[in-house]
Write an enzyme that holds these catalytic residues in place. Sequence first.
Site, PDB file in Angstrom:
ATOM      1  N   SER A   1      -6.480 -11.116   0.772  1.00  0.00           N
ATOM      2  CA  SER A   1      -5.151 -11.535   0.335  1.00  0.00           C
ATOM      3  C   SER A   1      -5.138 -12.220  -1.015  1.00  0.00           C
ATOM      4  O   SER A   1      -4.112 -12.249  -1.680  1.00  0.00           O
ATOM      5  CB  SER A   1      -4.531 -12.448   1.386  1.00  0.00           C
ATOM      6  OG  SER A   1      -5.350 -13.576   1.576  1.00  0.00           O
TER       7      SER A   1
ATOM      8  N   HIS B   1      -2.717  -7.597   5.759  1.00  0.00           N
ATOM      9  CA  HIS B   1      -2.163  -7.233   4.448  1.00  0.00           C
ATOM     10  C   HIS B   1      -2.299  -5.734   4.177  1.00  0.00           C
ATOM     11  O   HIS B   1      -2.401  -5.318   3.021  1.00  0.00           O
ATOM     12  CB  HIS B   1      -2.854  -8.027   3.337  1.00  0.00           C
ATOM     13  CG  HIS B   1      -2.430  -9.456   3.276  1.00  0.00           C
ATOM     14  ND1 HIS B   1      -1.260  -9.868   2.679  1.00  0.00           N
ATOM     15  CD2 HIS B   1      -3.004 -10.577   3.779  1.00  0.00           C
ATOM     16  CE1 HIS B   1      -1.141 -11.183   2.783  1.00  0.00           C
ATOM     17  NE2 HIS B   1      -2.188 -11.636   3.454  1.00  0.00           N
TER      18      HIS B   1
ATOM     19  N   LYS C   1       4.360  -9.881   8.251  1.00  0.00           N
ATOM     20  CA  LYS C   1       4.348  -9.532   6.830  1.00  0.00           C
ATOM     21  C   LYS C   1       5.138  -8.227   6.625  1.00  0.00           C
ATOM     22  O   LYS C   1       6.362  -8.245   6.720  1.00  0.00           O
ATOM     23  CB  LYS C   1       2.912  -9.451   6.314  1.00  0.00           C
ATOM     24  CG  LYS C   1       2.129 -10.756   6.540  1.00  0.00           C
ATOM     25  CD  LYS C   1       0.790 -10.760   5.829  1.00  0.00           C
ATOM     26  CE  LYS C   1      -0.143 -11.851   6.339  1.00  0.00           C
ATOM     27  NZ  LYS C   1       0.307 -13.211   6.030  1.00  0.00           N
TER      28      LYS C   1
HETATM   29  C1  LIG Z   1      -5.649 -11.767   6.573  1.00  0.00           C
HETATM   30  C2  LIG Z   1      -4.675 -12.549   7.406  1.00  0.00           C
HETATM   31  N1  LIG Z   1      -4.870 -12.648   8.731  1.00  0.00           N
HETATM   32  C3  LIG Z   1      -4.019 -13.339   9.534  1.00  0.00           C
HETATM   33  C4  LIG Z   1      -2.910 -13.970   9.020  1.00  0.00           C
HETATM   34  C5  LIG Z   1      -2.021 -14.745   9.936  1.00  0.00           C
HETATM   35  O1  LIG Z   1      -0.976 -13.969  10.386  1.00  0.00           O
HETATM   36  P1  LIG Z   1       0.245 -14.640  11.158  1.00  0.00           P
HETATM   37  O2  LIG Z   1       1.195 -15.087  10.123  1.00  0.00           O
HETATM   38  O3  LIG Z   1       0.777 -13.574  12.055  1.00  0.00           O
HETATM   39  O4  LIG Z   1      -0.315 -15.771  11.943  1.00  0.00           O
HETATM   40  C6  LIG Z   1      -2.660 -13.859   7.644  1.00  0.00           C
HETATM   41  C7  LIG Z   1      -1.450 -14.462   7.073  1.00  0.00           C
HETATM   42  O5  LIG Z   1      -1.384 -15.482   6.527  1.00  0.00           O
HETATM   43  C8  LIG Z   1      -3.568 -13.166   6.821  1.00  0.00           C
HETATM   44  O6  LIG Z   1      -3.387 -13.093   5.499  1.00  0.00           O
END
Ligand SMILES: Cc1ncc(COP(=O)(O)O)c(C=O)c1O
Lengths: 419, 81, 415
Positions: C190, C218, C249
């Site tokens: 990210s 992502h 997202k």
């Molecule tokens: C790679 C990754 N995994 C997991 C998450 C967490 O997702 P969630 O917002 O559904 O908890 C994010 C988001 O911030 C992320 O970028």
Amino acid sequence: MAFDREMKKFYTDQLEQIREGNLYKQERKILSAQYADIDVEHPKGVRSEGIINICSNNYLGMSNHPEVIIAARDILTTRGYGMSSVRFICGTQDIHVELENKMSLYLGMDDTILYSSAFDANLGVFEALLDEDCAIFTDALNHASIIDGTRLCKAKKIRYANNDMDDLQLKLEEERDYRIKLIVTDGVFSMDGTVAKVDKICELAKMYKALVMVDDSHATGFMGKTGRGTHELMNVMGEVDIISTTFGKALGGASGGCISGRQEIIDILRQRSRPYLFSNSISPVVVGGVLKVMEMIMHSSERKEKLDRNTQFWKNGLQEAGFILTSTQSPIVPVMLFNAKLSQDFSKTLYEEGVYAIGFFYPVVPKGKARIRTQISAAHEKHHLEKALDAFIKTGKKYGILGKSREEIIEMYPISDKL
Amino acid sequence: MDEMKDVVLKYVINEYLEDEDEVLTYETPLISGGIVDSFSMVSLKRFLENKYKISIPDDKATPEAFDSVTKIVKLVNEFLK
Amino acid sequence: MAYSDKIRNIYTSTIDEIREKGIFKQERYIHSSQAADIEVEFPTGSALKKVINMCANNYLGLSSHPDVIKAAHEGLDTRGYGMSSVRFICGTQDIHKELERKVTEFLGTEDTILFPSCMDANAGVFEAILTKDDVMISDRLVHASIIDGIRLAPAMHDTFKHSDMAHLEEKLQLHADKRLKVVITDGVFSMDGDTAKLDEMVALCEKYDAMLFVDESHSSGFIGKTGRGTHEKYGVMGKIDIITTTFGKALGGASGGCVSGRKELVEMCRQKARPYLFSNTIAPVVVSGVNTVLDILSKSTERRDKLEKNTEFWRKGLTEAGFVLKDGDTPIVPVMLFNAKLSQDFSKALYEEGIYAIGFFFPVVPQGQARIRTQISAGHEIHHLEKALEAFIKVGKKFDILGKTKQEIIAKYGQ
Ligand SMILES: Cc1ncc(COP(=O)(O)O)c(C=O)c1O
Ligand SMILES: Cc1ncc(COP(=O)(O)O)c(C=O)c1O
């Protein structure tokens, strides 16, 4: 990837063991919204309508209250469906801040920070506030999310026996030399329906200079005179330093949770708490619903009073019929059956009678303490409860346990954790 | 002994240093200095065990015992005997 | 309670330290729906300002898409607002099962289990499937929630250098004797917007008998020809043992996440994953929205195609203007500024020009790698991107960094 036959077998064997230990969790599909009565598909392919639900956390009957639905609808239109961002990048709307302010006001705390769930709130609170020079005194029956939160934190963990103030004092006496000490407890223990001695805990905390955290997930909205929670019930509002609670139960039941507390503590969480920094913001439509719930319960305690009346009616009815209950002080009313298989069979028979309630047994509750846990809601009308009571009595007769003492029931159904 | 020091030093540099210009000596504090986190200690321990065919019990694998190349070599030698 | 002055001081001074370091996080309040154009109150108390949002994870522009809103309205009417229960007590509706089935189909896996968030999916999955006899080998740049999941699992943990396949292979050799090995990576990272080399990773996992875990938060919905994710892009669909992803997202952005993969692993999560067993089910209104999102994406690749075009336009525009970008082709486009303060000043100047984009600096990214992270959306029209580009160029000129190399920018602003 190398999910070969050997790995597959490894997992298949484990799943088989879970089945043999009768710990296999099976979902039942609900085909309607969450109400006092619901349409259920169970077993697969068999549809039953109008089943009375007596095991949800919908304590105030808000999960589908028409006003809540309308509020959620309005917010969908004006503030959209998702935020697609964590809070501090571009995931904070005015309504998120409004909800935080409302929660602070309602709970009587300085400030509030929202999380995706109370699970995440508990996961993220300890590590952000405490380091290896600190200590956490934690009740032995605290919720899994508190346990996981403390596991992620370097502070020393000290368990005390459930709601045992002598033991807590002993531990506080033994373990004095920490920079910050924190006592953490569930406000209402979800398996027994008992209330933590929050007043006594606050007293000990003063004596030993410790912070107090209460998880009021099973209390916010309906415990205490105006429903603010166990701190109101125990007359210690303003004395609890940290409250965590959920919007996933009484407060609409959609999702989300929060930590409410001292200003500096909330400020730190906003800078450091991982689930807040690294997980998506609560969706606007959910926030809209909770805002309406809060507005309604701050305005009137009518629903809480109805819940109290329902609970009283239910407890009286079961007791008069000759069931053994725990010494519950909340709308969580466990009917003790002691034997694991009996609790399963009892639940099945109830379902045939149109009542949905689940048996709990080891390891969720201690060995020999199997039970049906019922949870009362303000959504229940008298006729629901009367019908459910009839079903309980009929089933109780069938198994010959009405009016029987614990010993007598155990004699009929010897304690065994085998189903 | 010195040979072992260099093996360990080389491993730590390869494994943990992001910035190639950073200087690492036998005495540089690894854990208290924030170069190796307590997580990564596990792989360091495993590397030593495999390389020198020893087994270091968990209660000996403390952050203090791993805090510099010199200390690590001392620990390994205890188990080589 | 004993919230003494001593304790208050401990926390107050911690907050002061954070402020002094210049890493204090400040929320900006949005008064509109999430979209390309938003109305923002910032600083708190000031008049609302209409700005173009360049930093949401709203990759497909579905967060307030009319079809999704309509589906959520219908969901509210037919399945209600909340369930007030965990999944296995009385918190599973037909639409929850429908969503699990749809995700399975979309990702090309065997089965799927929903979690309240992907954070929770990552926090719960490793503990549910691994024991102390196993090892987890993770890329050093995986997401924080994965780290927390790893911390909660009983298995041994080791890391490999970011996307360094030789190093990963060394680690697989080092841990050859472990009963189960799981290699753990993000699909798209990210902060940099680069992708994991999943084809090579699959080959290594096959060679060394390891499982592969990929967090597709992502990527789900827009990476790969039909948007299935990084595994589609690298031609390894069906070969990833565990995928986690979020609905928070691209897939509508409301909330929720899941673990999708081998049937047995998903079943283990249903029996043992703690955030699944001990946290509320996803709200019906949210589930209804995601179900429709997946319908939209399964029918047509129009939105991901538009996102791809937008991303090309944006990357090309910034490069031609003389900015230093991180290489890549994902909609995460980091504009490198290297200096932390510069990244904050740049963000501020952009905001004055009506562009909302945030500066990222240590500890979120490594020291000396401060940046503005832009994220492109199919919700952007060309006119949004043109306006944003103009603003970037204007601000770039103001700080005199256009056409400058990394070294020149660092020489000017320090690291
Ligand atoms: C790679 C990754 N995994 C997991 C998450 C967490 O997702 P969630 O917002 O559904 O908890 C994010 C988001 O911030 C992320 O970028
Ligand atoms: C005491 C307690 N804390 C926290 C939680 C988790 O709440 P949520 O569903 O918001 O994650 C629960 C619910 O299961 C609970 O009973």
